[in-house]
Each structure stands twice: as C-alpha cells, then as structure tokens.
Design a protein around this motif. Structure first.
Motif, PDB file in Angstrom:
ATOM      1  N   SER A 207      42.087  44.045  35.492  1.00  0.00           N
ATOM      2  CA  SER A 207      42.723  43.603  34.256  1.00  0.00           C
ATOM      3  C   SER A 207      44.002  42.792  34.828  1.00  0.00           C
ATOM      4  N   GLU A 208      44.564  43.389  35.901  1.00  0.00           N
ATOM      5  CA  GLU A 208      45.722  42.653  36.495  1.00  0.00           C
ATOM      6  C   GLU A 208      45.742  41.079  37.013  1.00  0.00           C
ATOM      7  N   PHE A 209      44.367  40.910  37.420  1.00  0.00           N
ATOM      8  CA  PHE A 209      44.143  39.620  38.009  1.00  0.00           C
ATOM      9  C   PHE A 209      43.290  38.639  37.032  1.00  0.00           C
ATOM     10  N   ALA A 210      42.887  39.093  35.735  1.00  0.00           N
ATOM     11  CA  ALA A 210      41.861  38.731  35.179  1.00  0.00           C
ATOM     12  C   ALA A 210      41.832  37.296  34.536  1.00  0.00           C
ATOM     13  N   GLU A 211      43.395  36.980  33.747  1.00  0.00           N
ATOM     14  CA  GLU A 211      43.501  35.777  33.416  1.00  0.00           C
ATOM     15  C   GLU A 211      43.536  34.665  34.677  1.00  0.00           C
ATOM     16  N   TYR A 212      44.048  35.027  35.742  1.00  0.00           N
ATOM     17  CA  TYR A 212      44.108  34.272  36.964  1.00  0.00           C
ATOM     18  C   TYR A 212      42.982  33.763  37.603  1.00  0.00           C
ATOM     19  N   ILE A 213      42.091  34.647  37.694  1.00  0.00           N
ATOM     20  CA  ILE A 213      40.715  34.474  37.992  1.00  0.00           C
ATOM     21  C   ILE A 213      39.818  33.569  37.035  1.00  0.00           C
ATOM     22  N   LYS A 214      39.899  33.929  35.756  1.00  0.00           N
ATOM     23  CA  LYS A 214      39.326  33.034  34.674  1.00  0.00           C
ATOM     24  C   LYS A 214      39.964  31.663  34.763  1.00  0.00           C
ATOM     25  N   SER A 215      41.276  31.447  35.104  1.00  0.00           N
ATOM     26  CA  SER A 215      41.964  30.204  35.027  1.00  0.00           C
ATOM     27  C   SER A 215      41.525  29.349  36.326  1.00  0.00           C
ATOM     28  N   GLY A 216      41.106  30.228  37.275  1.00  0.00           N
ATOM     29  CA  GLY A 216      40.739  29.360  38.578  1.00  0.00           C
ATOM     30  C   GLY A 216      41.876  29.380  39.586  1.00  0.00           C
ATOM     31  N   LYS A 217      42.991  30.094  39.243  1.00  0.00           N
ATOM     32  CA  LYS A 217      44.120  30.101  39.962  1.00  0.00           C
ATOM     33  C   LYS A 217      43.943  31.241  41.142  1.00  0.00           C
ATOM     34  N   MET A 218      43.064  32.155  40.948  1.00  0.00           N
ATOM     35  CA  MET A 218      42.599  33.142  41.975  1.00  0.00           C
ATOM     36  C   MET A 218      41.082  33.119  42.056  1.00  0.00           C
ATOM     37  N   ARG A 219      40.535  33.568  43.489  1.00  0.00           N
ATOM     38  CA  ARG A 219      39.160  33.557  43.679  1.00  0.00           C
ATOM     39  C   ARG A 219      38.858  35.217  43.963  1.00  0.00           C
ATOM     40  N   ALA A 220      38.217  35.633  43.062  1.00  0.00           N
ATOM     41  CA  ALA A 220      37.663  37.281  43.188  1.00  0.00           C
ATOM     42  C   ALA A 220      36.711  37.168  44.352  1.00  0.00           C
ATOM     43  N   ILE A 221      36.847  37.876  45.439  1.00  0.00           N
ATOM     44  CA  ILE A 221      36.001  37.949  46.490  1.00  0.00           C
ATOM     45  C   ILE A 221      35.076  39.220  46.777  1.00  0.00           C
ATOM     46  N   ALA A 222      35.579  40.453  46.016  1.00  0.00           N
ATOM     47  CA  ALA A 222      35.088  41.767  46.309  1.00  0.00           C
ATOM     48  C   ALA A 222      35.690  42.689  45.174  1.00  0.00           C
ATOM     49  N   VAL A 223      34.686  43.819  44.720  1.00  0.00           N
ATOM     50  CA  VAL A 223      35.171  44.869  44.079  1.00  0.00           C
ATOM     51  C   VAL A 223      34.833  46.131  44.739  1.00  0.00           C
ATOM     52  N   THR A 224      35.788  46.954  44.608  1.00  0.00           N
ATOM     53  CA  THR A 224      35.523  48.285  45.460  1.00  0.00           C
ATOM     54  C   THR A 224      34.691  49.354  44.402  1.00  0.00           C
ATOM     55  N   SER A 225      33.876  48.891  43.425  1.00  0.00           N
ATOM     56  CA  SER A 225      32.865  49.880  42.810  1.00  0.00           C
ATOM     57  C   SER A 225      31.507  49.804  43.583  1.00  0.00           C
ATOM     58  N   GLU A 226      30.775  50.818  42.889  1.00  0.00           N
ATOM     59  CA  GLU A 226      29.278  51.067  43.559  1.00  0.00           C
ATOM     60  C   GLU A 226      28.608  50.055  43.081  1.00  0.00           C
ATOM     61  N   LYS A 227      28.397  49.468  41.551  1.00  0.00           N
ATOM     62  CA  LYS A 227      27.880  48.523  41.489  1.00  0.00           C
ATOM     63  C   LYS A 227      28.848  47.361  40.609  1.00  0.00           C
ATOM     64  N   ARG A 228      28.289  45.993  40.597  1.00  0.00           N
ATOM     65  CA  ARG A 228      29.068  45.118  40.019  1.00  0.00           C
ATOM     66  C   ARG A 228      29.561  45.383  38.576  1.00  0.00           C
ATOM     67  N   LEU A 229      30.768  45.091  38.315  1.00  0.00           N
ATOM     68  CA  LEU A 229      31.272  45.382  36.937  1.00  0.00           C
ATOM     69  C   LEU A 229      30.360  44.841  36.001  1.00  0.00           C
ATOM     70  N   PRO A 230      30.296  45.401  34.582  1.00  0.00           N
ATOM     71  CA  PRO A 230      29.443  44.706  33.669  1.00  0.00           C
ATOM     72  C   PRO A 230      30.021  43.214  33.259  1.00  0.00           C
ATOM     73  N   GLY A 231      29.165  42.346  33.331  1.00  0.00           N
ATOM     74  CA  GLY A 231      29.467  41.170  32.823  1.00  0.00           C
ATOM     75  C   GLY A 231      30.246  40.346  33.946  1.00  0.00           C
ATOM     76  N   SER A 232      30.255  40.893  35.207  1.00  0.00           N
ATOM     77  CA  SER A 232      30.920  40.203  36.410  1.00  0.00           C
ATOM     78  C   SER A 232      29.914  39.728  37.405  1.00  0.00           C
ATOM     79  N   THR A 233      30.497  38.758  38.180  1.00  0.00           N
ATOM     80  CA  THR A 233      29.707  38.151  39.095  1.00  0.00           C
ATOM     81  C   THR A 233      30.260  38.516  40.411  1.00  0.00           C
TER      82      THR A 233
END
Length: 319
Positions: A207-233
C-alpha cells in the motif's frame, strides 16, 4: 427503578468502565502513531480513526506521530502518558516486536494492554524505474557478488523488510551482517530515498508503494507472500527461487493499568470500527488483509510472534 436511579446507575457503570463505548458519554480518544507521517502505521492509524468516528466509538480522535527505533520511542512515551487511561491507544505490530527484540528497550509491550490485531500485509520490494537492476535475480546476483553495494531501504532496524533482506542473504550464502540496510523513521522518507536513487532496493507494505508502482516511478520486483497478491503480477520471492516468506501485521494496544471492563469496552469499540464502511474502504484501497483478533487469542498470538521473530532474526544473524 425510577428514572433518577437509572441514570445514577448508568453514570456509575460508565465511570467504572463497565459500559461499551457506545453507551458512555462523549469521549476524546488519543492515538499514538509511533512513526513519522506517510508510512503504514500512519495510514492504518488514521483509517482506524475515521472508522472509530463512523462507529461512534468516540466523538473525537487526536493523533500524535512519534517516530524512531521501530516504534519503541513512541511506545515509551505512550506507556508513561496513557497509564490507567482507557481513552488512549497506540498502533503497533510486527515491526515494533522486531524493534523490541533488537533494541531491548526498558519499556516493552508487556507493560501495556493488548486490544486487537487489525490487518495483515506482506512486503513488496521495489527499485527506482530507471534502475539497471530489473528483477530480484539482478539484485540477488549483485548482492551475492558485493553485499555492501546493495543498499536496502525500509523501516526501522528489525522491521519485516530488514528481516526479509537478512533471510535472502542467508539463502544466498551471504553473511546477514553484511546487509547494507538504511533505516527510515517513516514511509515518506523511504519513498523519497527510493525515488531519489539513494537506496538500491526499497521494501515496505504494498500500500505504501502502490501509487508509485502504478505511475511507473517504481518497479515492483518481488513480494514476500506465499502466493501472488490478488490481482497482482508481482512475483513472490519463493517462485523466483528465494525461500523468503514473511508477513507483516498491525494492531492496537491500550495503556498500562486499565481495568478488565475498560479493556472489554475498548475492544468492543475497535471491533465495531472494523465493521464500518470507512474501514472496509480502507482495506480495499490499501490491499490490506482483514485479520481481526482479540482477547486471549491475540495475547497468545503476540507471545508467539516474539518467539517466532526472535528465532528468525537469530538464524538470520541479526541478533
């Protein structure tokens, strides 16, 4: 019972803290947010405040931000100011537990009163859009070759993103003590550092990075969950070959010395707040997973978290 006798009995019960918040007189709640503005605790606390107002569990909510040392500085101030006061609460969670384990402060959570766990969230790692490191594999290869060249930015020392970086080091055969971790007092500072290229990789709740990821200012490269977050690539650490799975959670405590009826009334008010439209909207907006837990179950959960995180931090070379 005559009306005057009934009113006297209600006043007496309210004074003793035996009535639910909805039945008490007007209340002014004070909320300690033990982090600087702009981060996950701040967002959660203010969202909860709006929900408390909507649930009519209080008439006003005042906020105080006090960042530093994974929330421990704010905790120390809260423990002193909120003694015997059922109208004060503090945001807390896994990050604070990590800070207590590493910092060993004189004031711990055991002096305060557990109320409720609220949400669960996983950390996402990001790089600036212009970073030459495009994937977590790129980061891992550079990290393994030259650990000090990779600056990891996130919350206070002992935060879940700090622990995750140490866990990655261990899986790569790198000494976790060589993790070049830059701690920030709030999410706003971390975001500025990432966007400014002052750290190599940033970590925090999605949630803290969501707007920057959506705007293309940040690139999300990994998440620490067991499975991908709902609706996320965004791929998980595990599916990329790194056995790093670690969740974050946030909750609420009250001050030391409040009575059992006061704790029950405060818990009832917080639970009602989590059922409001304002809170449900906040969950959806921030991709928070509802994880409400109260009473002895929450007490036992916090005790388990201390043991679990201490073990992980020990194995990761952090303590």
């Amino acid at each position: 019972m005559r009306r005057d006798e009934f009113l006297k009995s209600m006043v007496a019960l309210a004074a003793a803290g035996s009535l639910p918040l909805s039945a008490q007189a007007a209340t002014n709640m004070k909320m300690m947010i033990p982090a600087n503005p702009g981060g996950g605790w701040d967002a959660t606390g203010r969202a909860l405040g709006q929900a408390i107002l909507e649930a009519k569990a209080a008439d006003n909510v005042q906020y105080e931000n006090k960042g530093g040392a994974a929330g421990v500085i704010g905790l120390a101030q809260f423990a002193n100011s909120a003694k015997n006061d059922p109208d004060q609460i503090i945001m807390m969670g896994a990050v604070m537990i990590g800070g207590i384990i590493t910092g060993k402060p004189p004031v711990s959570l055991t002096s305060c009163t557990p109320i409720a766990r609220l949400t669960s969230e996983y950390n996402v790692f990001v790089v600036p859009a212009e970073s030459p490191l495009k994937t977590m594999k790129d980061v891992a290869e550079q990290f393994k070759k030259d650990p000090g060249s990779v600056k990891w930015g996130g919350g206070s020392r002992g935060s879940t993103e700090h622990i995750s970086a140490a866990m990655l080091a261990r899986t790569l055969g790198v000494d976790p003590k060589k993790v070049n971790y830059v701690a920030f007092r709030g999410g706003g500072e971390a975001v500025a550092a990432i966007l400014g290229g002052n750290v190599t990789v940033g970590g925090s709740g999605y949630s803290e990075f969501a707007e920057y990821i959506k705007s293309g200012k940040m690139r999300a490269i990994a998440v620490t969950s067991e499975k991908r977050l709902p609706g996320s690539t965004v791929p998980t650490m595990r599916e990329q070959g790194y056995n790093v799975v670690l969740g974050n959670w946030r909750g609420v405590y009250a001050g030391p010395g409040i009575t059992a009826p006061q704790r029950a009334a405060l818990t009832e008010g917080i639970v009602r707040a989590t059922k409001t439209k304002a809170w449900q909207d906040a969950l959806a907006k921030n991709a928070w997973t509802p994880a409400v837990m109260t009473g002895k179950e929450f007490d036992d959960f916090v005790e388990y978290e201390f043991s679990s995180l201490r073990a992980i931090m020990y194995l990761s070379g952090m303590i």
